[in-house]
Design an enzyme around this catalytic site. Sequence first.
Site, PDB file in Angstrom:
ATOM      1  N   GLU A   1      11.912  50.440 -23.178  1.00 26.25           N
ATOM      2  CA  GLU A   1      11.381  49.695 -24.336  1.00 26.25           C
ATOM      3  C   GLU A   1       9.850  49.863 -24.423  1.00 26.25           C
ATOM      4  O   GLU A   1       9.300  50.097 -25.507  1.00 26.25           O
ATOM      5  CB  GLU A   1      11.778  48.224 -24.160  1.00 26.25           C
TER       6      GLU A   1
ATOM      7  N   SER B   1      19.738  41.347 -23.172  1.00 21.26           N
ATOM      8  CA  SER B   1      18.729  41.878 -24.086  1.00 21.26           C
ATOM      9  C   SER B   1      19.079  41.583 -25.524  1.00 21.26           C
ATOM     10  O   SER B   1      20.249  41.505 -25.895  1.00 21.26           O
ATOM     11  CB  SER B   1      18.583  43.386 -23.921  1.00 21.26           C
TER      12      SER B   1
ATOM     13  N   ALA C   1      15.633  26.126 -23.143  1.00 23.72           N
ATOM     14  CA  ALA C   1      14.572  26.691 -23.995  1.00 23.72           C
ATOM     15  C   ALA C   1      15.263  27.665 -24.942  1.00 23.72           C
ATOM     16  O   ALA C   1      16.491  27.817 -24.878  1.00 23.72           O
ATOM     17  CB  ALA C   1      13.522  27.377 -23.139  1.00 23.72           C
TER      18      ALA C   1
ATOM     19  N   LYS D   1      18.538  46.229 -16.445  1.00 20.00           N
ATOM     20  CA  LYS D   1      17.775  45.512 -17.488  1.00 20.00           C
ATOM     21  C   LYS D   1      16.288  45.805 -17.350  1.00 20.00           C
ATOM     22  O   LYS D   1      15.573  45.979 -18.339  1.00 20.00           O
ATOM     23  CB  LYS D   1      18.030  44.001 -17.428  1.00 20.00           C
TER      24      LYS D   1
ATOM     25  N   HIS E   1      15.762  49.158 -18.737  1.00 16.87           N
ATOM     26  CA  HIS E   1      15.848  48.990 -20.195  1.00 16.87           C
ATOM     27  C   HIS E   1      14.488  48.589 -20.742  1.00 16.87           C
ATOM     28  O   HIS E   1      13.988  49.143 -21.721  1.00 16.87           O
ATOM     29  CB  HIS E   1      16.904  47.927 -20.538  1.00 16.87           C
ATOM     30  N   ASN E   2      13.870  47.619 -20.117  1.00 10.39           N
ATOM     31  CA  ASN E   2      12.564  47.165 -20.595  1.00 10.39           C
ATOM     32  C   ASN E   2      11.498  48.239 -20.422  1.00 10.39           C
ATOM     33  O   ASN E   2      10.610  48.374 -21.269  1.00 10.39           O
ATOM     34  CB  ASN E   2      12.146  45.879 -19.872  1.00 10.39           C
TER      35      ASN E   2
ATOM     36  N   MET F   1      16.095  30.783 -25.355  1.00 12.12           N
ATOM     37  CA  MET F   1      17.138  31.736 -24.959  1.00 12.12           C
ATOM     38  C   MET F   1      18.402  31.004 -24.487  1.00 12.12           C
ATOM     39  O   MET F   1      19.523  31.363 -24.871  1.00 12.12           O
ATOM     40  CB  MET F   1      16.642  32.675 -23.845  1.00 12.12           C
TER      41      MET F   1
HETATM   42  C1  6PG Z   1      14.859  42.112 -24.453  1.00 10.20           C
HETATM   43  C2  6PG Z   1      13.383  42.158 -24.132  1.00 10.20           C
HETATM   44  C3  6PG Z   1      12.905  40.903 -23.492  1.00 10.20           C
HETATM   45  C4  6PG Z   1      11.436  40.906 -23.057  1.00 10.20           C
HETATM   46  C5  6PG Z   1      10.462  41.333 -24.100  1.00 10.20           C
HETATM   47  C6  6PG Z   1       9.017  41.055 -23.780  1.00 10.20           C
HETATM   48  O1  6PG Z   1      15.519  43.020 -23.981  1.00 10.20           O
HETATM   49  O2  6PG Z   1      15.316  41.239 -25.173  1.00 10.20           O
HETATM   50  O3  6PG Z   1      13.162  43.206 -23.242  1.00 10.20           O
HETATM   51  O4  6PG Z   1      13.687  40.724 -22.336  1.00 10.20           O
HETATM   52  O5  6PG Z   1      11.123  39.622 -22.673  1.00 10.20           O
HETATM   53  O6  6PG Z   1      10.604  42.672 -24.337  1.00 10.20           O
HETATM   54  O7  6PG Z   1       8.552  41.815 -22.704  1.00 10.20           O
HETATM   55  P1  6PG Z   1       6.978  41.963 -22.463  1.00 10.20           P
HETATM   56  O8  6PG Z   1       6.370  40.614 -22.682  1.00 10.20           O
HETATM   57  O9  6PG Z   1       6.800  42.433 -21.055  1.00 10.20           O
HETATM   58  O10 6PG Z   1       6.505  42.942 -23.491  1.00 10.20           O
END
Ligand code: 6PG
Length: 479
Positions: free
Chosen positions: A189, A128, A11, A182, A185-186, A13
Amino acid sequence: GTAQIGVTGLAVMGRNLARNLARNGFTVAVHNRSAERTHSLVAEHGDEGTFVPSESLSDFVASLERPRAVIVMVKAGAPTDAVIDELVPLLEDGDIVVDCGNAHYDDTRRREEALRGHGLHFVGTGVSGGEEGALLGPSIMPGGSAESYQKLGPIFEKIAAQVDGTPCCRHIGPDGAGHFVKMVHNGIEYADMQLIAEAYDMLRTGLGAEPAEIAEIFTGWNSGDLESFLIEITADVLGHTDAATKRPFVDIVLDQAEQKGTGRWTVQSALDLGVPITGIAEATFARSLSGHADQRAAAARAFADVDAGAAPWATDDRETFIEDVRRALYASKIVAYAQGFDQIQAGSDEYDWNVDRGGLATIWRGGCIIRARFLDRIREAYDERPDLPSLMVAPYFAKGITDGVPSWRRVVGDAARYGIPAPAFASSLAYFDGLRRDRLPAALIQGLRDNFGAHTYRRVDRDGAFHTQWAGDRSESPA
Ligand code: 6PG
């Protein structure tokens, strides 16, 4: 086999990671459950490097040189387990399975242990940077054994983003360490995005400004302390006009934020570890709140007149107001990162991962979603003092916060006064004030606990635990 590394799960990624590997000169075995994706990858991008396509998983495994390194890039959870179960019997001692999805670190710990039992390495790896990062250079956070990193390190460091000649990849620590960082990290985010969204809401309400004007404010902010990928794309999104309606894009998007789970995991883990990541928690809950459409409609009706007659939020000095929001955003953002790095330390202590926070900040400077100019400063802060009690007290950040406090108070106070929800700004300020306070009312909580449940308390002037006979003669005795 001749391929140096393989990717199964093509897919977007997986496909982009495979292309990135090929573009960097690695021979890449590729496989997907349905073979069309494999063939279309080779048909469309075969000229970017050397791909070795296979239709079956056994051919795919056979096409790899030993020790084999197989990247699994499928959905987290059951699909990942299914692929691992199929792979394991095909692999041999010392081979490496890499999970680059957003897996929960508990799953990663379980899988690592299981594969270790088969003589295999399992490397849960945080990646990420979204689709573009996967193709052009992500930030890569591999966990797993040090031995597996000997094979993976040179490959991953080559395909990762590079900042000042340093790759945004390093070995984070054993078993689940990569996926844990990670996850955090999210979480950061989520907090960062919620803070940005609240700042936008305040600017829009306080200034009565249009999204396009606010886009310009964010563009301006992106050349200062706040410089970061998320601030940059905020300007992009706010400046965008919907083609169909000619209205600001942000006004035609349904205001219910979704989530795939990493923010929730971060909060769940923080509760278990006892780390107050209030900004990340508020950000996660704010997404939940936005999704409760029926409750929102009912509350909007029930409380339509609450602020009737009150003056709207009007800011007379435009520049001062914008600067207040900027400083408050910056201070709140420092809190969000400080809390996230605290959680990483707590996770590292809990699982004996020995995560180097300065090193982590180094590989978050590029490629990832939370990349920001101030990660260099975070790196310096931890390099200078690896046992830093909080990022907030590192001199550089302490100054940013101190300089921002008056603005922070004005903005949070005004948001409350004028009914603009700012949970992440407000909770970050409360965290700051809580952390620096001489005496907290936690003492009263202890008193209440002892009163209703004889849960005991400690004293400021003597060691040991004590209990007061609340229902009796109020004498105190050591517990
Ligand atoms: C990254 C992002 C990724 C994540 C999106 C969506 O580091 O590239 O964190 O891994 O999938 O941020 O996350 P949500 O759908 O929970 O907002």
